[in-house]
Structure formats: C-alpha cells, structure tokens
Motif scaffolding. Sequence first.
Motif, mmCIF file in Angstrom:
data_model
loop_
_atom_site.group_PDB
_atom_site.id
_atom_site.type_symbol
_atom_site.label_atom_id
_atom_site.label_comp_id
_atom_site.label_asym_id
_atom_site.label_seq_id
_atom_site.Cartn_x
_atom_site.Cartn_y
_atom_site.Cartn_z
ATOM 1 N N LEU A 2 0.849 -1.179 0.000
ATOM 2 C CA LEU A 2 0.000 0.000 0.000
ATOM 3 C C LEU A 2 0.889 1.235 0.000
ATOM 4 N N LEU A 3 0.814 2.007 -1.084
ATOM 5 C CA LEU A 3 1.711 3.139 -1.289
ATOM 6 C C LEU A 3 0.932 4.412 -1.567
ATOM 7 N N GLY A 4 1.299 5.477 -0.867
ATOM 8 C CA GLY A 4 0.764 6.785 -1.195
ATOM 9 C C GLY A 4 1.503 7.345 -2.395
ATOM 10 N N ALA A 15 -2.505 7.829 6.264
ATOM 11 C CA ALA A 15 -1.653 8.915 5.793
ATOM 12 C C ALA A 15 -0.315 8.354 5.322
ATOM 13 N N SER A 16 0.321 9.054 4.404
ATOM 14 C CA SER A 16 1.618 8.620 3.890
ATOM 15 C C SER A 16 2.730 9.072 4.825
ATOM 16 N N VAL A 17 3.776 8.273 4.913
ATOM 17 C CA VAL A 17 4.928 8.656 5.705
ATOM 18 C C VAL A 17 5.874 9.465 4.832
ATOM 19 N N SER A 49 -0.806 18.720 -6.787
ATOM 20 C CA SER A 49 0.325 18.183 -6.030
ATOM 21 C C SER A 49 -0.111 17.606 -4.686
ATOM 22 N N ASP A 50 -1.244 18.083 -4.142
ATOM 23 C CA ASP A 50 -1.719 17.579 -2.856
ATOM 24 C C ASP A 50 -2.866 16.588 -3.009
ATOM 25 N N SER A 51 -3.121 16.108 -4.227
ATOM 26 C CA SER A 51 -4.170 15.114 -4.432
ATOM 27 C C SER A 51 -3.849 13.835 -3.661
ATOM 28 N N ASP A 52 -4.872 13.225 -3.089
ATOM 29 C CA ASP A 52 -4.702 12.055 -2.232
ATOM 30 C C ASP A 52 -4.857 10.781 -3.068
ATOM 31 N N CYS A 53 -3.812 10.468 -3.825
ATOM 32 C CA CYS A 53 -3.827 9.291 -4.693
ATOM 33 C C CYS A 53 -3.019 8.163 -4.050
ATOM 34 N N MET A 54 -3.364 6.930 -4.414
ATOM 35 C CA MET A 54 -2.688 5.784 -3.827
ATOM 36 C C MET A 54 -2.526 4.663 -4.853
ATOM 37 N N LEU A 55 -1.565 3.802 -4.589
ATOM 38 C CA LEU A 55 -1.386 2.592 -5.379
ATOM 39 C C LEU A 55 -1.441 1.401 -4.434
ATOM 40 N N ARG A 56 -2.280 0.449 -4.783
ATOM 41 C CA ARG A 56 -2.380 -0.781 -3.996
ATOM 42 C C ARG A 56 -2.030 -1.957 -4.901
ATOM 43 N N PRO A 108 -7.113 16.537 0.487
ATOM 44 C CA PRO A 108 -7.875 16.341 1.732
ATOM 45 C C PRO A 108 -8.851 17.477 2.048
ATOM 46 N N GLY A 109 -8.467 18.709 1.750
ATOM 47 C CA GLY A 109 -9.331 19.836 2.094
ATOM 48 C C GLY A 109 -10.332 20.211 1.010
ATOM 49 N N GLU A 110 -10.337 19.465 -0.087
ATOM 50 C CA GLU A 110 -11.235 19.796 -1.204
ATOM 51 C C GLU A 110 -12.692 19.625 -0.789
ATOM 52 N N ARG A 111 -13.493 20.665 -1.045
ATOM 53 C CA ARG A 111 -14.922 20.600 -0.737
ATOM 54 C C ARG A 111 -15.635 19.942 -1.918
ATOM 55 N N LEU A 112 -16.404 18.922 -1.612
ATOM 56 C CA LEU A 112 -17.022 18.082 -2.635
ATOM 57 C C LEU A 112 -18.540 18.188 -2.578
ATOM 58 N N ALA A 113 -19.144 18.365 -3.743
ATOM 59 C CA ALA A 113 -20.595 18.452 -3.880
ATOM 60 C C ALA A 113 -20.904 18.244 -5.361
ATOM 61 N N PRO A 114 -22.143 17.924 -5.699
ATOM 62 C CA PRO A 114 -22.480 17.753 -7.111
ATOM 63 C C PRO A 114 -22.143 19.000 -7.924
ATOM 64 N N LEU A 115 -21.607 18.793 -9.129
ATOM 65 C CA LEU A 115 -21.275 19.910 -10.007
ATOM 66 C C LEU A 115 -22.553 20.654 -10.393
ATOM 67 N N PRO A 116 -22.535 21.985 -10.365
ATOM 68 C CA PRO A 116 -23.755 22.764 -10.638
ATOM 69 C C PRO A 116 -24.412 22.404 -11.971
ATOM 70 N N GLN A 117 -23.599 22.072 -12.998
ATOM 71 C CA GLN A 117 -24.160 21.760 -14.320
ATOM 72 C C GLN A 117 -24.963 20.457 -14.319
ATOM 73 N N LEU A 118 -24.835 19.656 -13.255
ATOM 74 C CA LEU A 118 -25.484 18.348 -13.225
ATOM 75 C C LEU A 118 -26.621 18.269 -12.205
ATOM 76 N N LEU A 119 -27.077 19.419 -11.726
ATOM 77 C CA LEU A 119 -28.155 19.422 -10.742
ATOM 78 C C LEU A 119 -29.531 19.273 -11.364
ATOM 79 N N GLY A 120 -29.633 19.459 -12.672
ATOM 80 C CA GLY A 120 -30.929 19.302 -13.330
ATOM 81 C C GLY A 120 -31.794 20.543 -13.181
#
Length: 337
Positions: free
Chosen positions: A104-106, A128-130, A180-187, A291-303
Amino acid sequence: MVVLAKGELEQIALPAAQPPQADVRSVDLSAPDAACALVAACEEHGFFMVTGHGVPMELVRAAEAAAAEFFALPQGEKEEARPLGYGSKWIGGNGDLGWIEYLLLGVTPAGAVPVASASSSTLPCAAASVSSSTPACPLRDVLDEYTVAARRMACAVLELMAEGLGVGPPDALARLVTRSDSDCMLRVNHYPPRPAPELGTSRGPNLTGFGEHTDPQIISVLRSNGTSGLEIALRDGAWASVPPDRDAFFINVGDTLQVLTNGRFRSVRHRVVVNSERSRVSMIFFGGPPPGERLAPLPQLLGDGGRSRYREFTWGEFKSSGCRTRLAEDRLSRFEN
C-alpha cells in the motif's frame, strides 16, 4: 503467504457457486465516440474496460513481474519491507479479513511512499503517507513509473467523462487528481492460490480475497495478471464474474465521482473471490482529491430542479467517516440530503 488463526478460515469461506459472466463494456479511448461511450458505461455499471490507453505493456509486465517476485520472498523478508507498506490478511482495523497480502503506497510528486499503519487502514483512502525519505527500492522504482502512467490514463478518462457530460472546463474532474496535494494511492494485491482440498474432497474452498465494497475515491484504474476472481454487483444486486484480460485496464467509478455527478454515475460494488489454483496479482491506482477539497455535485449536473442529492463535505471528512466503517457498509448514505 497468508497465515490465518484458528477459526479465521471459516470466516472467509464462501459457497462454491459460480456466478454468470458480466457483460463488461469495452471503450477504446482513442475512438471518436469515447466520451459518449464512457458516460454510457458509467451510467450502466460504473465499471468498464478500456483499450487504446497508451500505457506501454512492457512497463505493465515489468511491474507485475516485480510484484510477483516480491510476494514470492520468504515471509520475514516481506514483513521487513517497510519502504513498500506490506500487510496481509487484515483489511482495515474493523474486523474485515481476506485471503490476501498487499503493498500500500501513497502517491506524492516525489513518487510512491509507503503508507503508515497500512494494516489498520480500512480502505486505501484511510491512512496517511509517511515521509518520502525512505531507502531506494528497485520494486518501488518500477511501481513509481507505473503509477505515473496510470495517473495519466486516469486523467485522460476523467477529461473524456467531463466532455461527455458537457461539463466545463475540460479538467473539471481531472484537476482533482493532478494537483500536487491530491490524495492518490497505489495498492498491489496478491491473492495466493486457494488452500489445498481437505482429505476426501475434490477441490479446495472458495475464499473471500477482498470483501464487497465500493471505492471511496474519484476513480480507480485496475490491472490484473489474467487470473479470474473479480466480481461486480449488477443493478439487481446479483453478482457477476469479470472475465480477465491480459492487455486491458478496468475502470471503477468511485463514491466521490458518484457525488460529483449527483448520482448520475454509479459507484460499483465489487469483491474478489479466490477460487483458483493460480495466484492473482492486481495493481490498483486510486485517484483521490486533496484532503481539504470541498465536494458536492457539479452545478451543471443538478438538473432543472437544482436539487443536490448530497450535502457538501471535504475529502478529509469522508475519509475519516470511512475509517469507522466495515468494508460492506454504505459510506455515502451518511452524506445524502
């Protein structure tokens, strides 16, 4: 090697039933209609196969061979391989077990780094990654190169998805994975062959390799070495077996992408069943947001009604919530409006 204590083998034993084969869509990323085809696949199962991906197969084969060589080492040497985040048997700290050992690698701008306390992480998102100041390691070097290629492909898929959805700008989705701060991982998962049959029986038991779950991130890019075992849940809840393919990649829609599309795309439930005399090695790149990214449905896809199915939350909040759940639990239900 997976060592189970008394009673643990019974916990992961499964019925011998063979589910039907899944009808998995194949999308050629280089085709003119790739964007529309991706959207259709995400709306159907949230799982599909991609060709025309541009990832050199010699790199894929080298990474798979290096991983298989590592997992063939004596157990003591593997357990000492701190630069690779080695763990086995335990999938998280909430009681889930599997016939599995893994790395498991960050993923950081400097390359892949081992994940701290990998054995206690619930899912690849939950640790969290070391520091990246770990010793050089030949296997990690080839996994670094593979990760770069897998992330590039994930971003290309996300850009095509945005195009197919009519969402702008072109990197509306991909930017969450490229920062650069995206929380990506390789398993890297290794499922050893199932145990030998007991005396008086013709075949060994089917076992849970990785229990049913959805991936929490935006997108997952999966490769395996051509051994069967992966199963997905269809719309009616029935399980279907995914035919292995040596040359293609598979894509999972994650929970976060389901939120961003306001439920239009489906986060697929899947699992791995060990029912083969052959080892299965799979490599999964998980593309997650910062980690700090605020997530919600994209406005264009609310119908037309403008109704959001999910309340806004940060990726850090979602990860923290997921750490307290078992694999099969529905993490998204806590964030629905």
